[in-house]
Design an enzyme around this catalytic site. Structure first.
Site, PDB file in Angstrom:
ATOM      1  N   CYS A 129       0.848  -1.190   0.000  1.00  0.00           N
ATOM      2  CA  CYS A 129       0.000   0.000   0.000  1.00  0.00           C
ATOM      3  C   CYS A 129       0.885   1.241   0.000  1.00  0.00           C
ATOM      4  O   CYS A 129       1.798   1.355   0.815  1.00  0.00           O
ATOM      5  CB  CYS A 129      -0.881  -0.009   1.250  1.00  0.00           C
ATOM      6  SG  CYS A 129      -1.768   1.544   1.525  1.00  0.00           S
ATOM      7  N   CYS A 160       0.508   3.305   3.523  1.00  0.00           N
ATOM      8  CA  CYS A 160       1.042   2.915   4.838  1.00  0.00           C
ATOM      9  C   CYS A 160       2.074   1.801   4.759  1.00  0.00           C
ATOM     10  O   CYS A 160       2.550   1.319   5.782  1.00  0.00           O
ATOM     11  CB  CYS A 160      -0.097   2.492   5.769  1.00  0.00           C
ATOM     12  SG  CYS A 160      -0.805   0.875   5.353  1.00  0.00           S
ATOM     13  N   CYS A 171      -7.051  -0.852   1.563  1.00  0.00           N
ATOM     14  CA  CYS A 171      -6.076  -1.307   2.557  1.00  0.00           C
ATOM     15  C   CYS A 171      -6.757  -1.382   3.921  1.00  0.00           C
ATOM     16  O   CYS A 171      -7.367  -0.416   4.354  1.00  0.00           O
ATOM     17  CB  CYS A 171      -4.910  -0.327   2.602  1.00  0.00           C
ATOM     18  SG  CYS A 171      -3.779  -0.625   3.973  1.00  0.00           S
ATOM     19  N   CYS A 201      -8.937  -5.995  -9.181  1.00  0.00           N
ATOM     20  CA  CYS A 201      -8.534  -5.046 -10.227  1.00  0.00           C
ATOM     21  C   CYS A 201      -8.020  -3.796  -9.523  1.00  0.00           C
ATOM     22  O   CYS A 201      -8.807  -3.025  -8.966  1.00  0.00           O
ATOM     23  CB  CYS A 201      -9.748  -4.744 -11.101  1.00  0.00           C
ATOM     24  SG  CYS A 201      -9.391  -3.680 -12.490  1.00  0.00           S
TER      25      CYS A 201
END
Ligand code: ZN
Length: 159
Positions: free
Chosen positions: A77, A80, A125, A148
């Site tokens: 991510c 983070c 996330c 996706c």
């Protein structure tokens, strides 16, 4: 009901709904381990990353270099740095977006997205809530799912 009571009642409803909104937004923020203010997100991300990750915009197909990434490694991510996807689950969906048939354990969360007049499964996330993309049910085995994902929302860490 006289005018005085009416005004008091209206005020009470207005205050109550404001209170409920504050509580509702506090609860949704509290769901994430990592929270940042809008100003902090804007410092951390480019304008386009912000639009995708915090406002659920979608990058143009074939615009992300990660779509063609073939090395083994992990996709993290960008909000983070939590590892979300393993290259072992990446496949060429032909859509122009990085596609995976599964996420890493305990990495993502989902919610129903009712925009565009259809219900899609939004994926984000689980640690910072940043929008990643959508999950469709036309993926390959073993899951039959296609995550996706916007490449702009991730960083790639080769093994
Ligand atoms: Zn995150």
């Amino acid at each position: 009901m006289n005018r005085r009571h009416f005004l008091k009642g209206t005020l009470a409803v207005a205050l109550m709904s404001r209170g409920m909104t504050a509580i509702a937004s506090a609860v949704s923020e509290a769901n994430y381990e990592i929270t940042r203010t809008e100003a902090e997100w804007r410092t951390l991300l480019t304008d386009f990353e912000y639009q995708v990750m915090r406002e659920e915009a979608t990058e143009r197909a074939y615009s992300s270099p990660l779509n063609d990434e073939k090395r083994t490694g992990l996709f993290h991510c960008k909000g983070c740095d939590l590892p979300l996807y393993d290259s072992a689950t990446k496949f060429d969906s032909g859509t122009g977006w990085p596609s995976f048939y599964d996420s890493l354990p305990n990495a993502v969360g989902t919610k129903d997205d009712r925009s565009w007049f259809v219900t899609r499964t939004e994926v984000h996330c689980r640690r910072c809530g940043s929008h990643m993309g959508h999950i469709f049910e036309d993926g390959p085995k073993p899951t039959g799912l296609r995550h996706c994902i916007n490449g702009v929302a991730m960083t790639f860490h080769p093994n």
